[in-house]
Scaffold this active site. Structure first.
Site, PDB file in Angstrom:
ATOM      1  N   LYS A   1       1.715  13.333 -16.937  1.00 43.90           N
ATOM      2  CA  LYS A   1       0.709  12.805 -16.000  1.00 43.90           C
ATOM      3  C   LYS A   1       0.805  11.281 -15.871  1.00 43.90           C
ATOM      4  CE  LYS A   1      -2.892  14.889 -18.109  1.00 43.90           C
ATOM      5  NZ  LYS A   1      -4.315  15.176 -18.356  1.00 43.90           N
TER       6      LYS A   1
ATOM      7  N   LYS B   1       0.161   9.145 -18.364  1.00 43.02           N
ATOM      8  CA  LYS B   1      -0.972   8.569 -19.106  1.00 43.02           C
ATOM      9  C   LYS B   1      -0.574   8.349 -20.556  1.00 43.02           C
ATOM     10  CE  LYS B   1      -5.898   9.514 -18.660  1.00 43.02           C
ATOM     11  NZ  LYS B   1      -6.842  10.543 -18.213  1.00 43.02           N
TER      12      LYS B   1
END
Ligand code: CTP
Length: 153
Positions: A45, A47
């Site tokens: 993602k 992140k």
């Protein structure tokens, strides 16, 4: 019949917005299951968390409102989880409004208001300012400004 609620998230630097969401979700049913994003899934993602997965899931497990915490390893595990745990309600914060409407074919989907003015991203940015390398950059900028100001003395 028991009502099971499920939600998913990263829950980095656990804060009051997370707790409020989980408490409100629990109040919608009898049992709350929380899928915690693994570090590998977060890197997909884009992140990067401050707190590693093992600690994040342990914190979620320790909460009174949480009955079960499971790893969230991929985007498309939700339908399988809903079936496996006989979930009645899927819930997320309002920043995800509309994103999971396809799950309405399997259970009720709710988006609860997000707590204002608190987010893990904001905390991560604040911590970054305190990093040694960043302080070095700030010092260099300050030295440059001082040398320019001195020219006008
Ligand atoms: N959440 C919330 N209120 C906040 C922050 C998060 O209700 N102030 C909810 C999100 O909507 C989500 C869950 O908490 O359903 C987990 O969110 P997560 O992405 O882990 O938290 P954030 O603090 O939003 O992290 P980030 O800023 O990194 O996205």
């Amino acid at each position: 019949m028991k009502t099971t609620v499920i939600t998913y998230g990263t829950f980095d630097l656990f804060h009051i917005g997370h707790l409020s969401l989980l408490n409100r979700l629990k109040s919608l049913g009898d049992e709350l299951i929380v899928g915690v994003s693994t570090d590998e899934f977060n890197s997909i993602k884009g992140k990067k968390t401050v707190v590693p997965f093992a600690d994040r899931i342990e914190i979620i497990r320790g909460l009174r409102c949480v009955d079960l915490a499971i790893p969230e390893e991929q985007w498309d595990q939700k339908i399988g989880d809903i079936a496996h745990h006989e979930v009645s309600i899927f819930g997320m914060g309002s920043d995800w409004e509309g994103h999971f409407d396809e799950l309405k074919a399997y259970c009720k989907v709710v988006y609860l208001p997000r707590t204002e003015d608190v987010s893990s991203t904001h905390f991560r940015k604040t911590l970054k300012v305190l990093e040694r390398s960043h302080i070095g950059e700030l010092k260099q900028a300050l030295d440059l400004i001082s040398s320019i100001v001195e020219r006008f003395d």
